[in-house]
Enzyme design. Sequence first.
Site, PDB file in Angstrom:
ATOM      1  N   SER A  10      94.906  17.790 104.974  1.00  0.00           N
ATOM      2  CA  SER A  10      93.475  18.121 104.932  1.00  0.00           C
ATOM      3  C   SER A  10      92.818  17.560 106.183  1.00  0.00           C
ATOM      4  O   SER A  10      92.804  16.347 106.393  1.00  0.00           O
ATOM      5  CB  SER A  10      92.825  17.509 103.691  1.00  0.00           C
ATOM      6  N   HIS A  35      95.146  22.505 105.794  1.00  0.00           N
ATOM      7  CA  HIS A  35      94.174  22.604 104.696  1.00  0.00           C
ATOM      8  C   HIS A  35      92.762  22.350 105.228  1.00  0.00           C
ATOM      9  O   HIS A  35      92.479  21.289 105.789  1.00  0.00           O
ATOM     10  CB  HIS A  35      94.538  21.583 103.621  1.00  0.00           C
ATOM     11  N   ASP A  37      88.885  22.089 104.254  1.00  0.00           N
ATOM     12  CA  ASP A  37      87.960  21.878 103.139  1.00  0.00           C
ATOM     13  C   ASP A  37      86.556  22.295 103.539  1.00  0.00           C
ATOM     14  O   ASP A  37      85.939  21.667 104.402  1.00  0.00           O
ATOM     15  CB  ASP A  37      87.966  20.396 102.732  1.00  0.00           C
ATOM     16  N   MET A  39      82.752  22.713 102.431  1.00  0.00           N
ATOM     17  CA  MET A  39      81.812  22.183 101.424  1.00  0.00           C
ATOM     18  C   MET A  39      80.379  22.492 101.830  1.00  0.00           C
ATOM     19  O   MET A  39      80.045  22.453 103.016  1.00  0.00           O
ATOM     20  CB  MET A  39      81.987  20.671 101.310  1.00  0.00           C
ATOM     21  N   HIS A  68      90.136  26.036 101.555  1.00  0.00           N
ATOM     22  CA  HIS A  68      89.681  25.656 100.220  1.00  0.00           C
ATOM     23  C   HIS A  68      88.152  25.709 100.206  1.00  0.00           C
ATOM     24  O   HIS A  68      87.493  24.851 100.788  1.00  0.00           O
ATOM     25  CB  HIS A  68      90.226  24.243  99.937  1.00  0.00           C
ATOM     26  N   MET A  70      84.677  25.248  98.715  1.00  0.00           N
ATOM     27  CA  MET A  70      83.882  24.534  97.702  1.00  0.00           C
ATOM     28  C   MET A  70      82.418  24.865  97.982  1.00  0.00           C
ATOM     29  O   MET A  70      81.627  24.006  98.388  1.00  0.00           O
ATOM     30  CB  MET A  70      84.155  23.026  97.805  1.00  0.00           C
ATOM     31  N   MET A 139      93.193  20.277  91.321  1.00  0.00           N
ATOM     32  CA  MET A 139      92.472  19.155  91.913  1.00  0.00           C
ATOM     33  C   MET A 139      92.824  17.893  91.141  1.00  0.00           C
ATOM     34  O   MET A 139      92.599  17.812  89.928  1.00  0.00           O
ATOM     35  CB  MET A 139      90.953  19.368  91.826  1.00  0.00           C
ATOM     36  N   ASP A 177      95.836  18.619  95.127  1.00  0.00           N
ATOM     37  CA  ASP A 177      94.885  18.167  96.146  1.00  0.00           C
ATOM     38  C   ASP A 177      94.082  16.976  95.651  1.00  0.00           C
ATOM     39  O   ASP A 177      93.350  17.083  94.670  1.00  0.00           O
ATOM     40  CB  ASP A 177      93.943  19.345  96.466  1.00  0.00           C
TER      41      ASP A 177
HETATM   42  C1  DX5 Z   1      88.461  16.918  98.225  1.00  0.00           C
HETATM   43  C2  DX5 Z   1      89.268  17.792  99.141  1.00  0.00           C
HETATM   44  C3  DX5 Z   1      90.591  17.233  99.522  1.00  0.00           C
HETATM   45  C4  DX5 Z   1      90.549  15.910 100.211  1.00  0.00           C
HETATM   46  C5  DX5 Z   1      91.877  15.224 100.068  1.00  0.00           C
HETATM   47  O1  DX5 Z   1      87.351  17.618  97.812  1.00  0.00           O
HETATM   48  O2  DX5 Z   1      89.495  19.059  98.547  1.00  0.00           O
HETATM   49  O3  DX5 Z   1      91.346  18.189 100.256  1.00  0.00           O
HETATM   50  O4  DX5 Z   1      90.221  16.008 101.560  1.00  0.00           O
HETATM   51  O5  DX5 Z   1      91.782  13.974 100.655  1.00  0.00           O
HETATM   52  P1  DX5 Z   1      92.781  12.791 100.296  1.00  0.00           P
HETATM   53  O6  DX5 Z   1      94.163  13.277 100.579  1.00  0.00           O
HETATM   54  O7  DX5 Z   1      92.331  11.700 101.217  1.00  0.00           O
HETATM   55  O8  DX5 Z   1      92.566  12.460  98.840  1.00  0.00           O
HETATM   56 ZN    ZN Z   2      90.904  20.526  99.480  1.00  0.00          ZN
END
Ligand code: DX5
Ligand code: ZN
Length: 220
Positions: A10, A35, A37, A39, A68, A70, A139, A177
């Site tokens: 990520s 990956h 993310d 948001m 991903h 969100m 998740m 994840d």
């Molecule tokens: C959380 C994200 C993850 C996150 C994982 O909302 O979807 O992808 O970045 O981070 P780590 O591996 O540090 O838990």
């Molecule tokens: Zn993620």
Amino acid sequence: MTRPIKISPSILSADFARLGEEIRAIDAAGCDWIHVDVMDGHFVPNITIGPAVVKALRPHSAKPFDVHLMISPVDGYLEAFADAGADIITVHPEAGPHIHRTIQAIKALGKKAGVVLNPGTPAKMLDYLIDEVDLILVMSVNPGFGGQSFISSQLRKIEAIRMMIDKTGREIHLEVDGGITLETAPLAIAAGADVLVAGTATFRGGPDQYAANICALRGE
Ligand code: DX5
Ligand code: ZN
């Protein structure tokens, strides 16, 4: 049964001032996917990056971009992320009114479609979606931030979904994840996961450590 394990770092844990360089470094270090993310500060309590950044990063690696989302409502942004260079687009059922339609829309854009289950969302949610998806993402933290602790109740969900996938006879990736570390990675793999997202655990120690971190997560 041993299945090949993919690592999808990520980039949320990368140095945002040097994102292109960071992507080249994890690519060279042997990651399988990247990956991303996304948001929106509304569906989750954090804001990250949009399609313009994904597009700018695209030339830095030929590996699949595992995007991903969100964000809510999500449907209006699928095309922008597809055009920006996403290969896999994963969406939360809570992020739009019609998850089945959203999955169909991702496939119509020629991309692989994934559905994401939050820690409180039951595996049963997949009953009428599993035949449509290329990937299921469990998740193991509540979405929003990197560096949170693995919620171990999700291991039972991973086991249940692995059985559901095997029953279909189709190749569907089972990705996990959140909170993946050297301690939790083997648990997720034993429960049936074949793709591990890892932010903190990949980027720990800086670029010299990325290859070793990725190998260790794969159990090598
Ligand atoms: C959380 C994200 C993850 C996150 C994982 O909302 O979807 O992808 O970045 O981070 P780590 O591996 O540090 O838990
Ligand atoms: Zn993620």
